[in-house]
Write a protein that holds these residues in place. Structure first.
Motif, mmCIF file in Angstrom:
data_model
loop_
_atom_site.group_PDB
_atom_site.id
_atom_site.type_symbol
_atom_site.label_atom_id
_atom_site.label_comp_id
_atom_site.label_asym_id
_atom_site.label_seq_id
_atom_site.Cartn_x
_atom_site.Cartn_y
_atom_site.Cartn_z
ATOM 1 N N LEU A 180 -12.208 85.538 96.122
ATOM 2 C CA LEU A 180 -11.775 85.892 94.774
ATOM 3 C C LEU A 180 -10.280 85.633 94.696
ATOM 4 N N ALA A 181 -9.868 84.687 93.846
ATOM 5 C CA ALA A 181 -8.476 84.248 93.820
ATOM 6 C C ALA A 181 -7.919 84.269 92.405
ATOM 7 N N PHE A 182 -6.592 84.302 92.317
ATOM 8 C CA PHE A 182 -5.921 84.260 91.015
ATOM 9 C C PHE A 182 -4.548 83.618 91.195
ATOM 10 N N PRO A 183 -4.046 82.915 90.187
ATOM 11 C CA PRO A 183 -2.750 82.233 90.296
ATOM 12 C C PRO A 183 -1.582 83.200 90.157
ATOM 13 N N ILE A 184 -0.513 82.923 90.887
ATOM 14 C CA ILE A 184 0.731 83.691 90.717
ATOM 15 C C ILE A 184 1.894 82.761 90.339
ATOM 16 N N ARG A 185 1.622 81.440 90.322
ATOM 17 C CA ARG A 185 2.620 80.494 89.815
ATOM 18 C C ARG A 185 1.895 79.321 89.169
ATOM 19 N N LYS A 186 2.216 79.067 87.883
ATOM 20 C CA LYS A 186 1.558 78.015 87.113
ATOM 21 C C LYS A 186 2.590 76.948 86.766
ATOM 22 N N PRO A 187 2.490 75.752 87.372
ATOM 23 C CA PRO A 187 3.539 74.731 87.190
ATOM 24 C C PRO A 187 3.599 74.137 85.789
ATOM 25 N N TRP A 188 2.546 74.274 84.993
ATOM 26 C CA TRP A 188 2.556 73.693 83.652
ATOM 27 C C TRP A 188 3.326 74.549 82.630
ATOM 28 N N LEU A 189 3.693 75.745 83.011
ATOM 29 C CA LEU A 189 4.477 76.590 82.113
ATOM 30 C C LEU A 189 5.938 76.125 82.095
ATOM 31 N N PRO A 190 6.703 76.512 81.077
ATOM 32 C CA PRO A 190 8.113 76.104 81.003
ATOM 33 C C PRO A 190 8.894 76.576 82.229
ATOM 34 N N ALA A 191 9.885 75.767 82.648
ATOM 35 C CA ALA A 191 10.722 76.129 83.788
ATOM 36 C C ALA A 191 11.340 77.502 83.559
ATOM 37 N N GLY A 192 11.294 78.334 84.591
ATOM 38 C CA GLY A 192 11.806 79.686 84.478
ATOM 39 C C GLY A 192 10.730 80.710 84.179
ATOM 40 N N ASN A 193 9.576 80.250 83.711
ATOM 41 C CA ASN A 193 8.473 81.154 83.369
ATOM 42 C C ASN A 193 7.224 80.886 84.204
ATOM 43 N N ARG A 194 7.375 80.141 85.303
ATOM 44 C CA ARG A 194 6.191 79.699 86.038
ATOM 45 C C ARG A 194 5.623 80.772 86.960
ATOM 46 N N TRP A 195 6.455 81.682 87.448
ATOM 47 C CA TRP A 195 5.933 82.800 88.226
ATOM 48 C C TRP A 195 5.292 83.804 87.276
ATOM 49 N N VAL A 196 4.041 84.149 87.543
ATOM 50 C CA VAL A 196 3.303 85.031 86.630
ATOM 51 C C VAL A 196 2.815 86.287 87.353
ATOM 52 N N ILE A 197 3.509 86.670 88.406
ATOM 53 C CA ILE A 197 3.108 87.863 89.161
ATOM 54 C C ILE A 197 3.139 89.098 88.277
ATOM 55 N N ASP A 198 4.155 89.161 87.386
ATOM 56 C CA ASP A 198 4.303 90.347 86.544
ATOM 57 C C ASP A 198 3.227 90.465 85.476
ATOM 58 N N GLN A 199 2.401 89.413 85.336
ATOM 59 C CA GLN A 199 1.348 89.437 84.322
ATOM 60 C C GLN A 199 -0.013 89.867 84.885
ATOM 61 N N ILE A 200 -0.070 90.130 86.173
ATOM 62 C CA ILE A 200 -1.343 90.507 86.791
ATOM 63 C C ILE A 200 -1.830 91.829 86.211
ATOM 64 N N ASP A 201 -3.070 91.829 85.742
ATOM 65 C CA ASP A 201 -3.642 93.034 85.124
ATOM 66 C C ASP A 201 -5.152 93.028 85.335
ATOM 67 N N PHE A 202 -5.589 93.588 86.466
ATOM 68 C CA PHE A 202 -7.022 93.594 86.771
ATOM 69 C C PHE A 202 -7.822 94.400 85.755
ATOM 70 N N GLY A 203 -7.181 95.300 85.065
ATOM 71 C CA GLY A 203 -7.891 96.104 84.070
ATOM 72 C C GLY A 203 -8.124 95.392 82.763
ATOM 73 N N SER A 204 -7.481 94.234 82.566
ATOM 74 C CA SER A 204 -7.615 93.483 81.323
ATOM 75 C C SER A 204 -8.743 92.461 81.430
ATOM 76 N N LYS A 205 -9.702 92.558 80.548
ATOM 77 C CA LYS A 205 -10.819 91.615 80.535
ATOM 78 C C LYS A 205 -10.335 90.203 80.243
ATOM 79 N N SER A 206 -9.377 90.087 79.318
ATOM 80 C CA SER A 206 -8.844 88.775 78.961
ATOM 81 C C SER A 206 -8.142 88.131 80.149
ATOM 82 N N TRP A 207 -7.342 88.933 80.882
ATOM 83 C CA TRP A 207 -6.644 88.376 82.042
ATOM 84 C C TRP A 207 -7.636 87.945 83.110
#
Length: 766
Positions: free
Chosen positions: A724-751
């Motif tokens: 079971l895996a999930f991304p913590i860095r997405k290279p297609w996002l704008p520079a400076g916003n590629r790390w998405v660790i702060d967006q992790i939310d296992f309680g969110s169905k959408s996430w």
């Protein structure tokens, strides 16, 4: 997901509740054994050495207590879940994964004291002693052992004592290379190893009947304080035969030997060939097979190297089920000689084999396959292996939104002819224990992708396979020919192809011809090592010589073809390095680094689609869906909604994976992992369809990173894997916003829907 966590919490609570009843099945007159601890009490030993010595001594004592994880005896608690009737889920779990309590009554304290004392004495602590103290409380018991090591004796001198006989001179000549070093601590294991070393060297000099027990290494500790003198000598009781150096007399080969059949041992039908006598009345094998496999010749000095090389070669021919070797004294008028006998039991010459297998691949396809093969292990009486096989299979691509287009149907046939030697215009000698092979392959495959297309593939190759040793293997295809042609492409696929050039690449007519070289190094089978590695290098060239001779240059409109099809011209390099660190008897840290580079030129603008690099999926970056990542910062905005998922490909690939693999219990292993990497194009598409895809100096800022956890179920014959895996860095996002660790939310169905990726596979990812 929240329900899954609730179940996990309930199971953990149940285990902790059971912790208070760890002695549930301990008899009233006994105690639960919690283990032992050995403490070395000697102020003269340095703390670092004392710690190492304590760890070694703790490994000596027996028995071992119940297994624990984070201090909890989880297997014992599972065992205690059984019911008195022996029925129900609790009893099943107890039998399958539990561990009965280790009882204090099984501990032999005096025996362990002797083990500790003997271990210390064998490591130079000649004045060692030990004692023990048992602690019993609340129906639980443990033992503390106290070791008094005393001074450690070191080697003061090493002397080889011998006479003027041939065996005496041979032993004396080995003195300079002794592993017994002045200043080293006395160690019984090193002394045993020295005896083995001397014996091995004597075997290389013809002393066939000698063995390590004929050597004595005497220890004198009386003359110097805490020092010993070692004297290496040959025992007086050594038999005369063991002191003689032997040569080879006659060599007899029985290539059709049958176990328990003494009638095949007659020498009446023995035919001389070179230095051998071959007993093969039916002429089953050509004699040169044995000349290439057996390293001994008449009048050669017996040596263990040629002995082992000959046996290994005969085994590695793949023709003989059993290989038995015997040396006997030859009647040679007092001259010490040996007759050599090789008893070879062949496999059945012809056989048929059928298999049903489950498999997964790098494109996230999981499915099954039925194959049938016919073998002839001695096709032309030279131990050649001829194999003709056919297969049929179907696969489903997991973790894809294109449910109507995610199935494959595969079928094909292949013929392989393997000669157990190099077939070349010039003679090539090989001294390896492994038989070199010449391999000829001819195959045809059909790939039918549901509602999309059918691909026909024709392939053939001629090459060599050889191993330097158990670690290094080389494969060289002098010529590899592959022709892929599309057939019955659906209208729906053609319609999507107009808007997506990548889809067109997948079904393009492909013709590759050229050499392929592969080098593999591994010591992962050496399980005693703490660090092991695996390295694979692949070099794939196509159309290079033909292109140079014909002057092909597609950029100048000079395209060349063979059999009416343009051939591909490229250089493709890929390396795969893996490192395995043993953290303990039940845990491992595994890491992998992949680098790939492809360059198309001459008759080609790009690598053939099947030769390009892909990333993402069950055996790659597991937090990203199969082949959906890259190239570079490019991201197809409609990748999750299109009927046909275009596999993103590139000319350059970098990938890094690391995974912690602890054994949890029984057949279950866990995994915590991090994956990173991406692919890039050497040149940006002329139509501008993939912005950000070109490789640049900022490539490190375009790395994707994912993490996760998983379980592996080791069933011996196969390993089932869930990640079971999930991304913590997405290279297609704008520079400076590629790390998405702060967006992790296992309680969110959408996430969870947009980020969690469940991978189901067979086998480890690397």
């Amino acid at each position: 997901m929240s329900r899954l966590f609730n179940y996990g919490f309930l199971i953990l609570t149940a285990l902790l509740f059971n912790a208070c009843s760890a002695t549930k099945y301990v008899p009233q007159d006994d105690q639960l054994y919690l283990g032992a601890h050995v403490k070395v009490e000697d102020k003269n030993i340095k703390k670092k050495e004392q710690k190492t010595l304590q760890e070694d001594l703790n490994e000596q004592v027996r028995p071992k207590p119940n297994s624990t994880f984070l201090g909890i005896p989880y297997r014992l608690l599972i065992y205690n879940m059984r019911s008195k009737s022996g029925k129900g889920i609790g009893s099943w779990l107890s039998r399958k994964f539990g561990q009965a309590p280790v009882l204090f009554s099984t501990v032999r304290v005096e025996y362990n004291i002797n083990l500790i004392t003997n271990y210390l004495e064998n490591n130079g602590y000649f004045k060692a002693s030990a004692s023990a103290d048992s602690i019993i409380k609340n129906r639980k018991a443990k033992v503390n052992y106290f070791a008094f090591a005393g001074p450690q004796y070191v080697i003061s001198s090493v002397k080889f004592i011998s006479d003027s006989s041939s065996i005496g001179k041979a032993v004396s000549a080995l003195a300079p290379s002794t592993i017994l070093k002045v200043g080293d601590a006395y160690n019984l294991e090193v002394i045993k190893a020295e005896r083995e070393r001397i014996d091995g060297q004597l075997k290389e000099q013809g002393f066939y009947y000698f063995n390590p027990d004929y050597l004595i290494i005497q220890v004198d500790s009386t003359n110097k304080k805490h020092k010993v003198d070692l004297y290496v000598n040959i025992k007086k009781t050594t038999p005369p035969k063991a002191k003689q150096s032997y040569t080879i007399n006659n060599i007899y080969i029985y290539p059709n030997y049958k176990l328990r059949d003494t009638t095949t041992l007659s020498l009446q039908n023995a035919q001389p060939y070179d230095d051998f006598y071959i007993v093969d009345p039916k002429k089953t094998f050509r004699p040169y097979v044995f000349k290439r496999a057996i390293f001994f010749h008449k009048n050669d000095l017996y040596n263990r190297t040629d002995h082992n090389l000959s046996l290994n070669r005969l085994v590695n021919l793949g023709t003989f089920k059993f290989v038995k070797n015997l040396f006997e004294d030859a009647d040679s008028l007092g001259k010490p000689q040996l007759n050599a006998y090789y008893y070879l039991t062949p496999y059945p010459k012809k056989s048929i084999r059928a298999e049903i297998t489950g498999k997964t691949n790098s494109a996230n396809f999981t499915g099954s396959e039925f194959s049938i093969s016919w073998r002839n292990r001695n096709a032309f009486k030279g131990a050649e292996l001829l194999t003709v096989s056919a297969y049929i299979g179907t696969d489903v691509q997991i973790s894809t939104v294109n449910k109507g287009y995610n199935k494959l149907f595969r079928m094909g046939t292949e013929a392989n002819l393997i000669y157990p030697r190099f077939i070349t215009p010039f003679r090539v000698n090989s001294t390896s224990a492994y038989v070199p092979r010449t391999k000829i392959t001819l195959g045809y495959d059909v790939l039918n992708r549901q509602n999309s297309y059918i691909l026909n593939s024709f392939r053939t190759s001629l090459g060599y396979v050889w191993k330097e040793n158990i670690r290094k293997e080389h494969q060289l295809s002098i010529i590899s020919f592959n022709y892929v042609q599309p057939y019955k492409v659906t209208d729906a696929y053609r319609e999507q192809e107009l808007n997506n050039p990548t889809l067109a690449k997948a079904i393009a007519k492909q013709f590759t011809i050229g050499p392929i070289y592969n080098f593999n190094f591994t010591n992962t089978n050496e399980t005693h090592r703490t660090n092991t590695i695996y390295f694979n290098l692949n070099a794939d060239l196509s159309g290079n010589i033909i292109g140079l001779l014909s002057g092909a240059n597609i950029r100048k409109g000079k395209t060349r073809s063979i059999f009416g099809a343009n051939y591909s011209q490229y250089i493709r390099l890929e390396s795969d390095f893996r490192h395995y660190l043993k953290l303990g008897p039940n845990s491992q840290l595994a890491s992998r680094f992949i680098a790939g580079y492809g360059y198309a030129y001459g008759n080609s603008l790009a690598l053939p689609y099947v030769k390009q690099f892909f990333i993402g999926g069950t055996n790659s970056l597991r937090a990203f869906r199969v082949r959906s990542l890259g190239p570079g910062t490019f991201r197809d905005p409609n990748i999750d909604t299109k009927l046909f998922a275009a596999d993103q490909s590139g000319d350059i690939k970098l990938e890094f994976n690391t995974e912690y693999r602890p054994k949890l219990f029984s057949i279950v292993r866990g995994a915590l992992f991090i994956d990173a990497g991406n692919i890039w194009l050497l040149n940006a598409p002329l139509d501008g369809s993939q912005p950000g895809a070109k490789f640049s100096k900022d490539f490190l800022n375009e790395i994707a990173v994912g993490t996760g956890f998983g379980l592996r179920f080791d069933l011996s014959y196969l390993i089932l894997r869930t990640d079971l895996a999930f991304p913590i860095r997405k290279p297609w996002l704008p520079a400076g916003n590629r790390w998405v660790i702060d967006q992790i939310d296992f309680g969110s169905k959408s996430w969870r829907k947009n980020n969690l990726v469940l991978n189901l596979a067979i086998g480890y990812p690397f």
